[in-house]
Design a protein around this motif. Sequence first.
Motif, PDB file in Angstrom:
ATOM      1  N   UNK A 224       0.832  -1.224   0.000  1.00 37.27           N
ATOM      2  CA  UNK A 224       0.000   0.000   0.000  1.00 37.27           C
ATOM      3  C   UNK A 224       0.856   1.260   0.000  1.00 37.27           C
ATOM      4  N   UNK A 225       0.396   2.256  -0.726  1.00 33.66           N
ATOM      5  CA  UNK A 225       1.094   3.545  -0.817  1.00 33.66           C
ATOM      6  C   UNK A 225       0.264   4.594  -0.069  1.00 33.66           C
ATOM      7  N   UNK A 226       0.544   4.736   1.218  1.00 33.63           N
ATOM      8  CA  UNK A 226      -0.208   5.666   2.050  1.00 33.63           C
ATOM      9  C   UNK A 226       0.426   7.060   1.995  1.00 33.63           C
ATOM     10  N   UNK A 227      -0.421   8.071   1.936  1.00 27.19           N
ATOM     11  CA  UNK A 227       0.010   9.461   2.126  1.00 27.19           C
ATOM     12  C   UNK A 227      -1.138  10.209   2.817  1.00 27.19           C
ATOM     13  N   UNK A 241       4.458   9.735  -0.170  1.00 21.48           N
ATOM     14  CA  UNK A 241       4.021   8.365   0.087  1.00 21.48           C
ATOM     15  C   UNK A 241       4.948   7.714   1.108  1.00 21.48           C
ATOM     16  N   UNK A 242       4.369   6.998   2.055  1.00 25.18           N
ATOM     17  CA  UNK A 242       5.155   6.321   3.071  1.00 25.18           C
ATOM     18  C   UNK A 242       6.108   5.320   2.429  1.00 25.18           C
ATOM     19  N   UNK A 243       7.370   5.376   2.864  1.00 28.43           N
ATOM     20  CA  UNK A 243       8.401   4.497   2.288  1.00 28.43           C
ATOM     21  C   UNK A 243       8.356   3.137   2.979  1.00 28.43           C
ATOM     22  N   UNK A 244       8.506   2.091   2.193  1.00 27.31           N
ATOM     23  CA  UNK A 244       8.505   0.734   2.752  1.00 27.31           C
ATOM     24  C   UNK A 244       9.729   0.513   3.633  1.00 27.31           C
ATOM     25  N   UNK A 245       9.532  -0.195   4.740  1.00 28.83           N
ATOM     26  CA  UNK A 245      10.617  -0.458   5.675  1.00 28.83           C
ATOM     27  C   UNK A 245      10.500  -1.884   6.187  1.00 28.83           C
ATOM     28  N   UNK A 277      -4.820   5.998   0.106  1.00 28.59           N
ATOM     29  CA  UNK A 277      -3.992   4.924  -0.474  1.00 28.59           C
ATOM     30  C   UNK A 277      -3.997   5.078  -1.985  1.00 28.59           C
ATOM     31  N   UNK A 278      -2.805   5.251  -2.560  1.00 27.54           N
ATOM     32  CA  UNK A 278      -2.688   5.381  -4.012  1.00 27.54           C
ATOM     33  C   UNK A 278      -2.690   3.982  -4.629  1.00 27.54           C
ATOM     34  N   UNK A 279      -3.838   3.601  -5.160  1.00 23.50           N
ATOM     35  CA  UNK A 279      -4.001   2.261  -5.723  1.00 23.50           C
ATOM     36  C   UNK A 279      -3.270   2.141  -7.053  1.00 23.50           C
TER      37      UNK A 279
END
Length: 365
Positions: A224-227, A241-245, A277-279
């Motif tokens: 998911x790409x949350x902002x 967009x929140x970076x994956x960790x 969420x950027x789908x």
Amino acid sequence: MMGIYPHGSSNEYSLKETSPQLGGGPQSKDKTSSTYDLVEQMQYLYVRVVKAKELSVFGGGEVVAEVMLGNYKGVIKRVSSNHAEFDQVFTFSKDCVQLSMVEIFVKERDKDDNLGRVWFDLSEVLKRAPPDSQLSPRWYRIEDKRGDKSKAGKVMVSIWFGTHADEAFAEAWHSKAAYFHLDGFCFVTSKVYHSPRQLYLRVSVIEAQDMVLGEKGSYTMRYPEFYVKVQVGNQLLRTKVSVASANRVVNNPFWNKDLIFIVHKPLEDYLLLSIEDRIMPGREEVVGRLLIPLATIERRWDDTLVPSRWFHIDNHNNPFSNQSDPSKTRFGSREHIRDSLDGGYHVLDEAIKYSSDLRPTAKQL
């Protein structure tokens, strides 16, 4: 402040320097500038003549009242001496003040001689400006030509210095509009431009927990790409967009982004945070919302950080959420933010080279 104005008798226009008297300046000791900030103050003398009584008029004839300030004279409509209810306000621009006193005469109709007068020393007249309470009128003894106050009667008057923001301005007789008929004075109104008290709203969007996606199976098909979109009035900002960790779960996004808005008193608006969420490109889905009244946000006057807070998010996709009271949700999404209203410095609303006001918003400073 520079402006283009007609200059001289010719039709040419040239630059002319103006120096408006800004309310609330650091060197100002005027009471009006400390209680009601105006972009430019215009001072007026207000005289309210309410009524008269105990007048020595034969047969209960009609009487008139006149307010005189140098060469300026305002005449009140004729009323019966038995019920001398005038209730008229006169205003004189401060640049029209030529003498140190203002006089109020009471006369019989169609007679040159006056029944008496009341006079006031302008150096003793009080100053007021909204939201200060209005001055209550008082009874004053009228003195005749010989200065005797025992037989002439009384008149109820209130007098004060104020600005064009005064509540009485719209209903008053104006010395500079004396060519109007008395019935037309109600159409003479002031142009008041208030200088709003502005603050910076600082919002730090830190992280969120336990976000629930709207699409089933989204976790297995993609990351998911949350902002977050943050809005105050017509001001809108967004985080990246929140970076994956590898150290965080996919539904616990992390941003740690500082955003700054400008708000003004009264604080009647809301701070709206929307997690999306950027789908795919051009398609976003709202997965949670948070609404915070500006009046509930903590204020700070220095560089001390206010404590951050966790908020329950309104999430319609969460089957465990309590929509009537999010705080009672058994399993709900939360958002971690730090918000504060900064009043320790001035909101710049002019060119820095020509700023006329650099005071901090907080009155304590």
